[in-house]
Design a protein around this motif. Structure first.
Motif, PDB file in Angstrom:
ATOM      1  N   ALA A  62       1.515  40.032  21.620  1.00  0.00           N
ATOM      2  CA  ALA A  62       1.269  41.467  21.773  1.00  0.00           C
ATOM      3  C   ALA A  62       1.575  42.206  20.468  1.00  0.00           C
ATOM      4  O   ALA A  62       0.839  43.110  20.076  1.00  0.00           O
ATOM      5  N   THR A  63       2.642  41.811  19.787  1.00  0.00           N
ATOM      6  CA  THR A  63       2.994  42.427  18.501  1.00  0.00           C
ATOM      7  C   THR A  63       1.907  42.127  17.467  1.00  0.00           C
ATOM      8  O   THR A  63       1.489  43.023  16.725  1.00  0.00           O
ATOM      9  N   ALA A  64       1.439  40.888  17.431  1.00  0.00           N
ATOM     10  CA  ALA A  64       0.379  40.518  16.485  1.00  0.00           C
ATOM     11  C   ALA A  64      -0.902  41.306  16.780  1.00  0.00           C
ATOM     12  O   ALA A  64      -1.582  41.756  15.852  1.00  0.00           O
ATOM     13  N   ASP A  65      -1.220  41.490  18.057  1.00  0.00           N
ATOM     14  CA  ASP A  65      -2.407  42.275  18.435  1.00  0.00           C
ATOM     15  C   ASP A  65      -2.257  43.733  17.979  1.00  0.00           C
ATOM     16  O   ASP A  65      -3.204  44.330  17.461  1.00  0.00           O
ATOM     17  N   TYR A  66      -1.070  44.287  18.175  1.00  0.00           N
ATOM     18  CA  TYR A  66      -0.780  45.673  17.783  1.00  0.00           C
ATOM     19  C   TYR A  66      -0.949  45.843  16.272  1.00  0.00           C
ATOM     20  O   TYR A  66      -1.648  46.753  15.806  1.00  0.00           O
ATOM     21  N   ILE A  67      -0.335  44.963  15.496  1.00  0.00           N
ATOM     22  CA  ILE A  67      -0.443  45.034  14.036  1.00  0.00           C
ATOM     23  C   ILE A  67      -1.897  44.797  13.611  1.00  0.00           C
ATOM     24  O   ILE A  67      -2.393  45.432  12.686  1.00  0.00           O
ATOM     25  N   GLY A  68      -2.585  43.909  14.312  1.00  0.00           N
ATOM     26  CA  GLY A  68      -3.996  43.650  14.014  1.00  0.00           C
ATOM     27  C   GLY A  68      -4.856  44.890  14.200  1.00  0.00           C
ATOM     28  O   GLY A  68      -5.762  45.156  13.402  1.00  0.00           O
ATOM     29  N   LYS A  69      -4.580  45.661  15.252  1.00  0.00           N
ATOM     30  CA  LYS A  69      -5.329  46.907  15.482  1.00  0.00           C
ATOM     31  C   LYS A  69      -5.065  47.910  14.353  1.00  0.00           C
ATOM     32  O   LYS A  69      -5.983  48.583  13.885  1.00  0.00           O
ATOM     33  N   ARG A  76      -4.086  47.180  11.231  1.00  0.00           N
ATOM     34  CA  ARG A  76      -4.735  46.682  10.009  1.00  0.00           C
ATOM     35  C   ARG A  76      -6.245  46.874  10.093  1.00  0.00           C
ATOM     36  O   ARG A  76      -6.888  47.221   9.101  1.00  0.00           O
ATOM     37  N   GLY A  77      -6.822  46.662  11.261  1.00  0.00           N
ATOM     38  CA  GLY A  77      -8.259  46.844  11.435  1.00  0.00           C
ATOM     39  C   GLY A  77      -8.699  48.273  11.181  1.00  0.00           C
ATOM     40  O   GLY A  77      -9.719  48.518  10.523  1.00  0.00           O
ATOM     41  N   LYS A  78      -7.928  49.224  11.701  1.00  0.00           N
ATOM     42  CA  LYS A  78      -8.272  50.633  11.489  1.00  0.00           C
ATOM     43  C   LYS A  78      -8.184  50.978  10.005  1.00  0.00           C
ATOM     44  O   LYS A  78      -9.057  51.660   9.459  1.00  0.00           O
ATOM     45  N   ILE A  79      -7.119  50.506   9.357  1.00  0.00           N
ATOM     46  CA  ILE A  79      -6.941  50.796   7.927  1.00  0.00           C
ATOM     47  C   ILE A  79      -8.058  50.145   7.107  1.00  0.00           C
ATOM     48  O   ILE A  79      -8.653  50.788   6.238  1.00  0.00           O
ATOM     49  N   LYS A  80      -8.366  48.887   7.394  1.00  0.00           N
ATOM     50  CA  LYS A  80      -9.435  48.197   6.655  1.00  0.00           C
ATOM     51  C   LYS A  80     -10.775  48.912   6.834  1.00  0.00           C
ATOM     52  O   LYS A  80     -11.594  48.928   5.920  1.00  0.00           O
ATOM     53  N   GLY A  81     -10.995  49.535   7.997  1.00  0.00           N
ATOM     54  CA  GLY A  81     -12.222  50.288   8.234  1.00  0.00           C
ATOM     55  C   GLY A  81     -12.333  51.519   7.353  1.00  0.00           C
ATOM     56  O   GLY A  81     -13.433  52.024   7.108  1.00  0.00           O
ATOM     57  N   PRO A 117      -3.837  59.301  13.003  1.00  0.00           N
ATOM     58  CA  PRO A 117      -2.771  58.507  13.621  1.00  0.00           C
ATOM     59  C   PRO A 117      -3.192  57.048  13.789  1.00  0.00           C
ATOM     60  O   PRO A 117      -4.350  56.753  14.069  1.00  0.00           O
ATOM     61  N   LEU A 118      -2.209  56.167  13.606  1.00  0.00           N
ATOM     62  CA  LEU A 118      -2.429  54.739  13.788  1.00  0.00           C
ATOM     63  C   LEU A 118      -2.514  54.417  15.277  1.00  0.00           C
ATOM     64  O   LEU A 118      -1.994  55.160  16.105  1.00  0.00           O
ATOM     65  N   PRO A 119      -3.160  53.299  15.630  1.00  0.00           N
ATOM     66  CA  PRO A 119      -3.175  52.892  17.038  1.00  0.00           C
ATOM     67  C   PRO A 119      -1.746  52.698  17.555  1.00  0.00           C
ATOM     68  O   PRO A 119      -0.870  52.280  16.796  1.00  0.00           O
ATOM     69  N   THR A 120      -1.540  53.006  18.807  1.00  0.00           N
ATOM     70  CA  THR A 120      -0.220  52.809  19.417  1.00  0.00           C
ATOM     71  C   THR A 120      -0.247  51.528  20.242  1.00  0.00           C
ATOM     72  O   THR A 120      -1.303  51.116  20.721  1.00  0.00           O
ATOM     73  N   PRO A 121       0.913  50.902  20.421  1.00  0.00           N
ATOM     74  CA  PRO A 121       0.935  49.650  21.184  1.00  0.00           C
ATOM     75  C   PRO A 121       0.712  49.905  22.668  1.00  0.00           C
ATOM     76  O   PRO A 121       1.075  50.975  23.180  1.00  0.00           O
ATOM     77  N   GLU A 122       0.130  48.911  23.351  1.00  0.00           N
ATOM     78  CA  GLU A 122      -0.063  49.027  24.789  1.00  0.00           C
ATOM     79  C   GLU A 122       1.287  49.042  25.501  1.00  0.00           C
ATOM     80  O   GLU A 122       1.460  49.731  26.496  1.00  0.00           O
ATOM     81  N   GLN A 123       2.232  48.259  24.989  1.00  0.00           N
ATOM     82  CA  GLN A 123       3.588  48.238  25.535  1.00  0.00           C
ATOM     83  C   GLN A 123       4.463  49.097  24.620  1.00  0.00           C
ATOM     84  O   GLN A 123       4.631  48.770  23.454  1.00  0.00           O
TER      85      GLN A 123
END
Length: 126
Positions: free
Chosen positions: A36-43, A45-50, A103-109
């Protein structure tokens, strides 16, 4: 073997089984949290890379590391270059992309939220 010894042996075996089950559950929980942490950081990083516009003159695959401080809403409070890639144009482009991503994506948890993030970027990474 006496009845008392049989009962005691059975109790010891039951405790061992309970402990093994608890260990398995703890490992599964840690694994799920890590994913879940890796998914959160991935989101993030994905937004920033975009939002990242790479400068044309980058050679190799240098790494830039940034410290980002955010609010629980994902709003960025500060961005600080922790380790330069050696290419100031790339470092500046990544910093601009981070700021533009607020704003950066927020974690689901909610308990996965971290006020401070260390984000690493390389131009050739997905």
């Amino acid at each position: 073997m006496t009845d008392a010894l049989k009962r005691e042996t059975a109790q010891i075996e039951a405790r061992k089984a309970e402990q093994e089950l608890a260990n398995i559950k703890a490992a599964q929980s840690a694994s799920a949290r890590s994913k879940a942490t890796a998914d959160y950081i991935g989101k993030i990083r994905g937004k920033i890379k975009g939002n990242l516009v790479l400068p044309p003159d980058i050679k190799g695959n240098p790494e830039a590391i940034f410290d980002v401080v955010q609010l629980p809403s994902g709003e960025i409070l500060s961005v600080k270059l922790k380790k330069s890639s050696g290419h100031p144009a790339y470092d500046n482009a990544v910093e601009r992309a981070i700021l533009k991503s607020s704003p950066l994506p927020t974690p689901e948890q909610g308990d996965l939220f971290s006020r401070r993030l260390e984000l690493k970027f390389r131009p050739l990474e997905e």
